[in-house]
Structures are given as C-alpha cells and as structure tokens.
Design an enzyme around this catalytic site. Structure first.
Site, PDB file in Angstrom:
ATOM      1  N   ARG A 102     -31.318 -12.605 132.775  1.00  0.00           N
ATOM      2  CA  ARG A 102     -32.283 -13.690 132.618  1.00  0.00           C
ATOM      3  C   ARG A 102     -31.597 -15.047 132.375  1.00  0.00           C
ATOM      4  O   ARG A 102     -32.218 -16.090 132.517  1.00  0.00           O
ATOM      5  CB  ARG A 102     -33.277 -13.374 131.496  1.00  0.00           C
ATOM      6  CG  ARG A 102     -34.156 -12.148 131.778  1.00  0.00           C
ATOM      7  CD  ARG A 102     -34.917 -12.314 133.097  1.00  0.00           C
ATOM      8  NE  ARG A 102     -35.444 -13.661 133.253  1.00  0.00           N
ATOM      9  CZ  ARG A 102     -36.541 -14.117 132.682  1.00  0.00           C
ATOM     10  NH1 ARG A 102     -37.248 -13.329 131.922  1.00  0.00           N
ATOM     11  NH2 ARG A 102     -36.947 -15.351 132.877  1.00  0.00           N
TER      12      ARG A 102
ATOM     13  N   ARG B 126     -29.838 -17.610 133.845  1.00  0.00           N
ATOM     14  CA  ARG B 126     -29.731 -17.851 135.286  1.00  0.00           C
ATOM     15  C   ARG B 126     -28.535 -18.686 135.700  1.00  0.00           C
ATOM     16  O   ARG B 126     -28.112 -18.623 136.838  1.00  0.00           O
ATOM     17  CB  ARG B 126     -31.020 -18.530 135.768  1.00  0.00           C
ATOM     18  CG  ARG B 126     -32.202 -17.613 135.792  1.00  0.00           C
ATOM     19  CD  ARG B 126     -33.501 -18.402 135.828  1.00  0.00           C
ATOM     20  NE  ARG B 126     -33.729 -19.084 134.567  1.00  0.00           N
ATOM     21  CZ  ARG B 126     -34.818 -19.788 134.274  1.00  0.00           C
ATOM     22  NH1 ARG B 126     -35.760 -19.922 135.176  1.00  0.00           N
ATOM     23  NH2 ARG B 126     -34.965 -20.358 133.103  1.00  0.00           N
TER      24      ARG B 126
ATOM     25  N   GLU C 212     -22.847  -7.745 141.079  1.00  0.00           N
ATOM     26  CA  GLU C 212     -23.105  -6.446 140.457  1.00  0.00           C
ATOM     27  C   GLU C 212     -22.791  -5.312 141.427  1.00  0.00           C
ATOM     28  O   GLU C 212     -22.993  -5.439 142.646  1.00  0.00           O
ATOM     29  CB  GLU C 212     -24.582  -6.345 140.026  1.00  0.00           C
ATOM     30  CG  GLU C 212     -24.863  -5.047 139.276  1.00  0.00           C
ATOM     31  CD  GLU C 212     -26.295  -4.924 138.750  1.00  0.00           C
ATOM     32  OE1 GLU C 212     -27.056  -5.883 138.887  1.00  0.00           O
ATOM     33  OE2 GLU C 212     -26.621  -3.856 138.213  1.00  0.00           O
ATOM     34  N   TYR C 213     -22.324  -4.222 140.884  1.00  0.00           N
ATOM     35  CA  TYR C 213     -22.124  -2.981 141.634  1.00  0.00           C
ATOM     36  C   TYR C 213     -23.448  -2.627 142.309  1.00  0.00           C
ATOM     37  O   TYR C 213     -24.496  -2.600 141.672  1.00  0.00           O
ATOM     38  CB  TYR C 213     -21.716  -1.885 140.654  1.00  0.00           C
ATOM     39  CG  TYR C 213     -21.339  -0.575 141.289  1.00  0.00           C
ATOM     40  CD1 TYR C 213     -20.039  -0.328 141.710  1.00  0.00           C
ATOM     41  CD2 TYR C 213     -22.284   0.437 141.462  1.00  0.00           C
ATOM     42  CE1 TYR C 213     -19.688   0.885 142.281  1.00  0.00           C
ATOM     43  CE2 TYR C 213     -21.949   1.648 142.036  1.00  0.00           C
ATOM     44  CZ  TYR C 213     -20.644   1.867 142.449  1.00  0.00           C
ATOM     45  OH  TYR C 213     -20.307   3.071 143.015  1.00  0.00           O
TER      46      TYR C 213
ATOM     47  N   ARG D  23     -27.285   0.239 146.384  1.00  0.00           N
ATOM     48  CA  ARG D  23     -27.726   0.411 147.777  1.00  0.00           C
ATOM     49  C   ARG D  23     -26.570   0.950 148.613  1.00  0.00           C
ATOM     50  O   ARG D  23     -26.760   1.760 149.500  1.00  0.00           O
ATOM     51  CB  ARG D  23     -28.132  -0.935 148.407  1.00  0.00           C
ATOM     52  CG  ARG D  23     -29.461  -1.487 148.017  1.00  0.00           C
ATOM     53  CD  ARG D  23     -29.868  -2.632 148.938  1.00  0.00           C
ATOM     54  NE  ARG D  23     -30.409  -2.145 150.197  1.00  0.00           N
ATOM     55  CZ  ARG D  23     -30.686  -2.915 151.254  1.00  0.00           C
ATOM     56  NH1 ARG D  23     -30.425  -4.211 151.209  1.00  0.00           N
ATOM     57  NH2 ARG D  23     -31.183  -2.409 152.358  1.00  0.00           N
TER      58      ARG D  23
ATOM     59  N   LEU E  37     -18.527 -22.774 129.864  1.00  0.00           N
ATOM     60  CA  LEU E  37     -18.505 -22.610 128.407  1.00  0.00           C
ATOM     61  C   LEU E  37     -19.805 -23.079 127.759  1.00  0.00           C
ATOM     62  O   LEU E  37     -20.284 -22.465 126.800  1.00  0.00           O
ATOM     63  CB  LEU E  37     -17.304 -23.370 127.824  1.00  0.00           C
ATOM     64  CG  LEU E  37     -17.097 -23.262 126.317  1.00  0.00           C
ATOM     65  CD1 LEU E  37     -16.916 -21.814 125.870  1.00  0.00           C
ATOM     66  CD2 LEU E  37     -15.879 -24.095 125.890  1.00  0.00           C
ATOM     67  N   HIS E  38     -20.400 -24.134 128.254  1.00  0.00           N
ATOM     68  CA  HIS E  38     -21.669 -24.610 127.672  1.00  0.00           C
ATOM     69  C   HIS E  38     -22.755 -23.537 127.801  1.00  0.00           C
ATOM     70  O   HIS E  38     -23.452 -23.224 126.839  1.00  0.00           O
ATOM     71  CB  HIS E  38     -22.118 -25.897 128.381  1.00  0.00           C
ATOM     72  CG  HIS E  38     -23.527 -26.278 128.066  1.00  0.00           C
ATOM     73  ND1 HIS E  38     -23.940 -26.672 126.819  1.00  0.00           N
ATOM     74  CD2 HIS E  38     -24.645 -26.308 128.850  1.00  0.00           C
ATOM     75  CE1 HIS E  38     -25.232 -26.941 126.845  1.00  0.00           C
ATOM     76  NE2 HIS E  38     -25.681 -26.718 128.054  1.00  0.00           N
TER      77      HIS E  38
ATOM     78  N   ARG F 199     -27.842 -14.320 121.975  1.00  0.00           N
ATOM     79  CA  ARG F 199     -27.554 -12.887 122.050  1.00  0.00           C
ATOM     80  C   ARG F 199     -26.644 -12.377 120.936  1.00  0.00           C
ATOM     81  O   ARG F 199     -26.564 -11.165 120.741  1.00  0.00           O
ATOM     82  CB  ARG F 199     -26.970 -12.544 123.416  1.00  0.00           C
ATOM     83  CG  ARG F 199     -27.879 -12.914 124.594  1.00  0.00           C
ATOM     84  CD  ARG F 199     -29.266 -12.285 124.487  1.00  0.00           C
ATOM     85  NE  ARG F 199     -30.105 -12.659 125.634  1.00  0.00           N
ATOM     86  CZ  ARG F 199     -31.349 -12.245 125.793  1.00  0.00           C
ATOM     87  NH1 ARG F 199     -31.935 -11.470 124.896  1.00  0.00           N
ATOM     88  NH2 ARG F 199     -32.055 -12.618 126.849  1.00  0.00           N
TER      89      ARG F 199
END
Lengths: 329, 329, 329, 329
Positions: free
Chosen positions: D112, D114, D120-121, D124, D218-219, D228
């Site tokens: 989320r 963005r 990503e692995y 498909r 970094l921001h 998080r």
C-alpha cells in the site's frame, strides 16, 4: 448473483434521487451509476462517481494550447490529436471512482498499478465473507507448453473434476477454521478468547473475495486497460478490464474511440523489425539467423506483437500466424 | 479586475445551466462553481469541477473498516477519527479541479507538489498576455535580518518607489520586445520572419502571469494547504492557499474542520523538546547549553514550531515569544 | 565555459579518491562521475551518483520470474525481452542522480516529469548568478509556418542581430536592477533596507540559469529521453537529453541498446493506419477523403509518426517525405 | 533458518569481491550488504544496494539553499534542521534496495506504500515454495476487546494448540493440492495436463511466503517506518520495520537520529487538545463532556497519541495511562 436484496435496494434508492448540479455531466455514465456489473462468480464492478467528460478533456487541452488549438475544429479531432501525440495530461483531467469486488489474487495484480487511490475492505478490522472464486470449466486451463506465462487448453474429465473438488473443499475447510478461530466458542461449546482477526485471515486462500473503492484518472485508467484488457493478461483480471471498457465507452465515447484506434488496436515495430521488413520486401529471404533477432523475438515478430497484422497486409507467408497481441476479440 | 466581460459572460452562462445527476452533490461547492475569486492584482482561483463530499469520505472509510466503523456513530466523528489517526486514503476519494491564474514564480513553487494533474497554458504554442504581478506597497517587503527565507518590514519612501518603477519598466520593456520579436513586422515596417514563440518567451520575467488547470485529491490538497497557507509560506502563494481554504470549507465542512484542528492548529514536539519541558516543569532552569539543542532549535523551541502556544499554557516566561508557526491569523 | 577553477578542482579531487564497495559497479559510469558535460552556453549535466547496472536489471527480473527466466540464457536477451514486452519494473531498479545547470524556461518543461526527486537552487534563500542563455545564431529559429509548435529556419541578418541585442540588453538590465534591489546601498550611496530575495527574483527573465539535483529511476529516465531526445522536443531541452543519452549508453549498455531499438527507433501505427495500408497495398488509391483520417492525421500518416520509414519499405511514393518522428540524427 | 547453503555461499561470494568506486560510500551500510537478517520463521530482509549517505543529504540541501546554508555549520545540524522543518526533498536523494522474504498477508499491507519500486516473485510464471508463517505461541494473540484493530493477550492452552494445528494442517493440505494440480502426473500415476500456475496459486493461503526486491528513497522509507515500526502496526510487519531501522541507523546515522527525535519520538497535539490543557493547567476540572472531544478522542488524549508523555510531564493524574503511540520498545 453477487448482490443481496439489501444491496439492490440501496442501488435502486440511490438511482431514484437525482439532484441538480452545475458540473459537467456525462449522460452515458449517469446510466451506469451505482449499478453492479457481475464479473466472475461473485464479483462485480460499479461506478460510484466520475468527474468530467469528452468536453472536459478538450477544455483542459485548450487551456494548454490556447489559440493554437483553434485550428482543430471539433472535440473529436482534438481528442484524436492528443491521443496520437501522447499528450496525456488532458486525459488526466477526468477521474472515475469504482467499487470492485474481486478475488484476492486478482487484487494482488491490480494493486501494482500505483497511480490510483484505494480503500480496501480491511480484514484486520472486519470479517471476510464466505465467498470464493471457483472457475467455470472452460476457464480451468492447463499450463501453456509454449511459454511460462500463458494458458493452454481447458482441463477435461477427471482432472478437471479433481481440481474443482480440491478448490472447493480446501476453501470451505479454510473458512470453517477461520470462523472457528475468531469465534468466542470452542468446538466443545466452552468459551474461548478468539484469535485476532488480523492473524486468522492468514488461513484464507487467495481465491477469497475482497472489495475496494478504486479511484483513478482517465490516462492511468487507459494504461491499466491497455495492459489488462490485452489477450496476454490473465483471464480473471481481463474480465474486469472488459467490463470497465464498456463503462468508459459510454462515459467518454470520443476518448475511448481514440484509445481503441491508437492504443488497443495499434501496432508497434522495433527498428530491427523495420529493417528486416525492408530487406524482405526487397526480395531477400531473411531468416532468424540473419535477422539480428533472438529466436523468441523472431517468433513474436512473425506471430506476435502486432506484426501479424502487418504480415497480413504485406502478404508475406511469413506473417500468416494468428494475431497474438492487442486486445482479444 | 482579472476577468474580461467575455469571461464573466461565460461564467454566468455556465452557472445558468443546471443539470441532473445521480452523483454526490455538495451544495456548498455548487455555489462556488466557475466563479473566479480574485487573487493578487491579476490572478484568480476558481473551481471547475469536484468529486465527492463529506459523506463520500465516510463511505470509502466504511468500505475499508466494514462493521468495525459502526461504533463511530456519525460522519463527523468518523472524519475526525480518520484525520487524527492519519488514515489518509478516504480523503483521497474526493477530488477537485481548479483553474488558477498566477505569476510564473508562484507557479514554480506550486508545481513542486507532484501528486496532482496539471494542464498549463503553453508559451511554446501560444502568446502570453501583457499582465505582470506588481506588489502592493505593503507587500514590498525587505529581506528578513533574522533568517535567509523570511521577509522583514515593508520598504518605504524612495526605495519602494524605485523598486516599483524598475519592476514596471523592466516588465513593460521585456514584453514590448517579446511582441516585436514574434511579430511579422520589423520596427522599420518591413516584413520579418518572426522569432519562434518557444524562444521569445525566454525574455519574459518571472512575474508574468500564466494559468493552469490543477486537479488534486483532498488528501494531497490538505498537504498543500498545510505548507502553503502557513505563515512561513511566501505571501504570494499563501493568498492562493487562503482562497482555496475558503472553498474547501464550503465543500467538505467536516473534513475541513478536522484539518484545522489536527493539522493547521496542531502542535508537534520533538522527543528532546518533551524531555526539556519535563525538566523545566520539575523546576530545573534549562538553558540552550544544557538542552541538547542547537541555538536555532532552541530559538524555535521557544518561539516557533507551535511551542509558543504550549508556552502560553504552561505559563513559563521562556515561551512568551510570538507564535511563529502554524497558519497565520 | 561553465566551470570555475574551484569547481574543476573539486571535481578533480572527488575523482582522485576511489573507495572500496561491495555494490554493483558500472565501469562505464564510473568514468563519467562528477565530470561536467557542457550544454548550451553556460549549462552542464554531470552524474553525481548511480545505483545498479545491466546485471541489476536482470537480477530483479529473475526475482520476479524465478525459474521461468532460465530459458533466456543471457542478460542481453533478457533485457531485450523485458523492453519488448513493456515489463518496466526491472528497469526501475536502477537509479541515477544528476546535477544539471539549465535555463529556467527549460527547467519549467523538465519539471513536468513528476516521477523524479528534485532539489533546486532556491532564489528565496540565495542570490542567482548573472548568467543567461543567449542562443547561438543557428538556434535562433523563426516560428514554424506549418504548426504552432515547431521551429522554422534560423533568423538572419538584421532581424537576428536585433533579437540577440534585445535578449542581452534586457537580461543585463533586469539583473542590474535585481542586484540593486536586494543590495543594502541605494544608487545615491545611502543605506537602504534591500528588497526580499523572494520578491526581487520576479524581475529576472526565463533565460537565467538555475541548477538542481535530479534523481530518477531508469524506466522513468527512458520515458523522459524518449520525449525529450525526440526531434519534436524543443532544441534547448533536447541537447540536455542527448547528453544524458551518452551517459546512459555507458552506464547500462544493453538496456540502452534495447531502448534505442524498441523505443527511440520504434514505429507505431494506429488501427486505422494499418487498415489504410492494407487497402493501398491491395491496389486501392486511398485518399485523405476515403481514409477515415483527418487532414492533420493524414499528413502525419504519410510524413510523420514513423510511417515514413514504413513508407520507404513499401515503396509507395506517398511515403517519400522526410522522417519526422523519432530521435533526430 | 531461512537461508539454504547455496544462498549463504552466494552471499559470501558477493561479500568477498570488493570493487573500487568514486561514489559516496557508507561504511555502516557496506557491513550490511547482501547479509540476510532473519525475520519471523522463514523470512528475511537484506540490503542489495544503496545510494548516498548523510553527506549526500547535506550536499543536495546545499544545492537548494546555496549560501543560505553556510550558517548551519555542520552536517548533523543541517540534517536536524531539514527534518524539523519538513524539508523532505534532500532525504529523497538517498535510495536503498532491499530483498525481502515475507508472508503474503504482510506483503498486502506493505504494497500500500505506493512510492516505491517493486519486483515480486511471480506465481504466474514460477512455483512457490512450501513455506508458511506459523506464529510463535506468544504472537498468537486474541482479538482486542478495546478496539477492532489491536491484539489482546496471547491465546493459551487448548485454544492455542487448536489454532496452530489448523494453520499447519490447512497450509500443508493446500500446498499438497497445489503441487498435485500443477504436476504432470495424476494421483493414480497416469499423465495429466496440469493446471496453469496462475490458477493453481489461488488455492494457497495468505501465510505462504513470497519475496520481492523493494527500492525506495529515504524520505518515503522514513514514512513507512513511522507507520510500520509503530506500536499500532501489526506485529508481523513491525518486525520487518524494526529490522530495517537497524540498517538505516548504520547507513545514515545522523538522519536516523533526527528521525527518531522528531518523528518516532515526536508528540502531536490538536488545537482542541492544547485548549483543554490550557484550561486544566489554569485549574479547571475538564471532563470529556466539557472538553469538546468525543469519547474516543478523550481516551486517546489521555492515554494515547503521545499525550501520555506530556501527561507525565505536567503531572496530571489524568495522563498516567501507559504510553500507547510511537514506537514500542
């Protein structure tokens, strides 16, 4: 049938209350508002709100180009000009907000389009419903033997039956345990604490349905549709993209027509591809070995990436392979 | 007066044609639509379109939080909860499109806010008008002697007159030459080729007016307003932000009130600042040397960054300096 | 000559201090680091830092596609595959940071590319230098008579001289007044307050030089280069794009070669264009009236948008017009 | 133990090959490169590449502020100044690329954010490994009775055992069927077509591990960490954020210290909250009813959102509740 009677009543109620506005109105989109278009077995797409219409695209473009755009005499011509020359900012001036119900594995592909706003149903706070995507038999495809990504023929007979049985049974059992874990009663009827929802959700498979509000501007929506309404996209996301295409066609008909002509139906050739064509048309028998292309690229040059259409037109037997890129029809 | 009779007639015409819609309608915003709010000497801001209202924020939040949000009983309470906990995505579900006329040096600051859609009048294609920002005498401020960024007192007497004379004369001459360069007639009346517009514009100063359509979601608009309606923002962009604040207040009154309470009027303390306060309240005479802060930080701790407000409340003479951060009133 | 002796000494010093790292290293880019490539009369581009190389693109792609990419045997083939199929995320895994000195009117075009990080020299805090872009005679082009955007032939004789004289004189005078306004001494030698820098800058024309650090990932840099190294881009930004192309070619040679083949040298046809070609090759004499295209589109179909290249190959006299789209050479 | 011997050998090999570079080098980060920090039962985080260091932040800031920053004499002071005044662009000039292995339900939260680049692995193309997150007993928390989001005490006894058994059994069975569906041999030993991978993955639960390359400036990384690594974040993502905090601390120590002081340890009060405090300190017995706050806000005012720290300092018994917001330690 994805809608409950309550949901249908809410839609009817919303559609029964027109109000006055001074904003741009798209009659085509007003006809879609709030209605749910069914997609897959339990999913849907519906328009919650929109901003702008074909005229709003032109209005924004005329701010940019001022007197310079007077020579383009009508809106349709201007919209085609903008699309043809990749002037994307006027298309960003339209916005749409959709409510989508979709399987989690489709949502995981969808969310990769980052230039959009999203509010997803939260399984940390709330309890997911017992609804899982189970493919129709003709969508139960084998792994493609040609490439790692695509699908082959549909499974048949016992194999198909076995797969469907596993998908249904595993989803059902996972949901039973999900409910049992978060409930306040143990299997033996005694009280239990109940596992946190944010943990219990980890037991649910990727074909469970989630839902979200997704808001995006028209330029980025076209980009999404070009990739996801394409024949190479996974079927389960393509059906959502197809449903959205029908809405966009009614919302901004001129922009959608230009999108179909220049993007969905467009053909792109590499510099190497153009050079090969030139040699072939001059009579040279070009082979993969002399083409400067890899085997995969040569195969796609003939059969994919739009070149097959070109092949049709130049009449070369090389290009007689089926059209493989661009939106499936 | 920034609007021509033609422009005013166009606005009147647009406002005279209400249409029916099924979408969310904000009566407060309908009252603003198309009208131009004058800003600076030739600029304006006006709303061209909007999507959503306070209820739309809540609707999106309830998609996310499902049954979990039932406990927050009304929309206003939910909106305050979302703002307080930095749940920003529901605010992204509202969108606004503004038409802004502004000096180029203001546009250069404004464009740094990247999460927005922009269509600017193009001086490559079109000819700019002869309109320049010339500050009012009370806005003709001296360089601050305290820091490199701020402004000091207004200039006075001959100095102010001299500056105004230079600004006017240089802008006028630059525009005369701009016109002469792009025209098809030389000063002696003979024909000339005419310099390309994309080159001629380089002669124009940064106080010339440009205009654009600017479209942004409410979350990012709040971020813009927090920075640009702040007392530290340059006056010439702050007046635009202030004008937009008035519109947002009428558009989404509950969201705007929460924004004022938690963002514009909010106070932030660093961990070091909290520790110092604790020591001071325990009776220790903390000085800059023993505070763990730099001189600049210590000065801001007392007089700036909202702490002065806190100073008022804890009654310490240390904090009696004027409030320097947060929206000016 | 854009660099002062101090600046050159600083570059020499930075280049004299190699350090050890375990990160991916691109020898081609190391050779560029810190050096300033002159652009226009006072501008430059130089690489300050970079992340990744061709191998890093493949490494990221192999995370995505796992065992599926084993069939593509070497990095160059994989990179071409990714570019051909618009798999853009692996290219986002490389990043570059540039230091650019450029005229303000070029900066205003450049900043429209929003997916990048920027730190620009601030004329609110600091004083701009007396450096202005004055075009070379062969860049002093007339307005195009064909379209509103492009340039025609270079101006000549007295008209060229007059334009250059105005550009120089107006810039010089504007800067004199800028200095006089912010200084602490009035023209008569008495003390004055000095106008705030944030205000005085409004008197400076758009050909004054600014500078910034600009950081961008390789995918978005390619997008920038495709638009700005194109023959339709304004000359003054194209020379910057061309200079960056040379750096990228040395940084990620395989990715740059694929970019040249599939993007810069690529040809795109609309569905309508393909249908027309098909009819023409079947012997039909298609005209603009029967083509389904507007006049502008028909002109571009023949002479622009890459179709002229295709025209060469199909041997139709219709397509003998000079190639007008794609990177100029 | 999340790494195979092959993986460990690859890391050792990469760390054994230092090369020379002219770029900025952070010794603290070099020590981390490629090493995998274990997180949860099968996950990890490791640094693949980085750009910039504390000095690079200052260098970019000095481009912006020019001579204006000379007064801030050292890098640490400048970095604290930038953080305090929300000047975020210099922090965007540093970039980091991480390789993360994480459960799918954690990945769904993570994505989320963005403003980052992700590879990503792909399930498909490729086959997922048989690895599932099964919580440790002390992480097997009950649903909070206070709010819908948080966790309560750990489950105990039979309930805990039952949950763990279900999680393990359901995951194992789902994976068995996943393998059986995509394989080319039916349970009875006969040949079968094999279901497409892109479909078979829908049977896998959300606690299966995936992995990705994640690249961020970094921001935006600080923004991610503030949300998080916060006590309110779900434990399973917080442990990743905590691991990243340790890396950032070694990479850019001055920036990280400023982040801890101004962001993680910062306290924010609303305008209403400040007004209440003022009344209370003046001797008034403010209650929720007279505070102008909702019940939820009043509870958080006392016990949450940092105010409890302030409560400690002003000595009011109202504020004696445990600190509930900000990073847990």
């Amino acid at each position: 049938m994805p809608l409950s009677p309550d949901q249908q009543a809410e839609i009817d109620s919303l559609r029964a209350q027109p109000r006055q506005t001074l904003r741009a109105v798209s009659e085509g989109m007003e006809a879609h508002l709030y209605k749910a278009v069914p997609v897959l077995d339990h999913g849907f797409v519906r328009v919650i709100d929109y901003m702008g219409d074909d005229a709003a695209i032109c209005q924004a473009a005329r701010v940019s180009y001022g007197r310079g755009t007077k020579s383009v005499q009508n809106d349709e011509g201007l919209i085609r000009y903008l699309m043809r020359h990749w002037h994307s900012t006027p298309f960003e001036m339209c916005e749409v907000k959709l409510h989508v119900k979709l399987p989690v594995f489709v949502a995981r592909q969808w969310i990769r389009h980052r230039t959009a706003n999203v509010n997803e149903y939260s399984a940390r706070y709330s309890i997911l419903d017992r609804e899982f995507y189970i493919p129709q038999p003709d969508a139960l495809a084998a792994q493609s033997v040609i490439n790692n990504q695509g699908r082959g023929e549909a499974l048949s007979g016992e194999e198909a039956a076995r797969v469907l049985e596993w998908l249904k049974a595993d989803a059902g059992r996972a949901y039973d345990h999900y409910e049992a874990m978060i409930g306040d009663t143990a299997p033996d009827g005694s009280a239990q604490a109940g596992l946190a929802r944010e943990l219990a959700r980890m037991n649910l498979p990727a074909n469970i349905y989630t839902q979200w509000y997704w808001k995006v501007d028209l330029h980025n929506l076209f980009h999404f549709l070009r990739l996801r309404a394409d024949a190479h996209a996974q079927y389960e996301i393509r059906v959502y993209a197809d449903a959205i295409c029908e809405m966009v066609k009614d919302w901004v008909p001129a922009a959608y027509a230009a999108f179909e002509d220049y993007r969905m139906g467009g053909v792109t050739l590499s510099a190497t591809g153009v050079a090969c064509l030139r040699r072939m048309l001059a009579g040279e028998a070009v082979t993969q070995e002399t083409s400067g292309m890899s085997k995969g690229e040569w195969r796609e040059f003939g059969g994919g990436l739009g070149v097959s259409r070109l092949g049709d037109l130049v009449g070369s037997p090389l290009f007689r392979m089926p059209f493989a890129r661009g939106r499936s029809r």
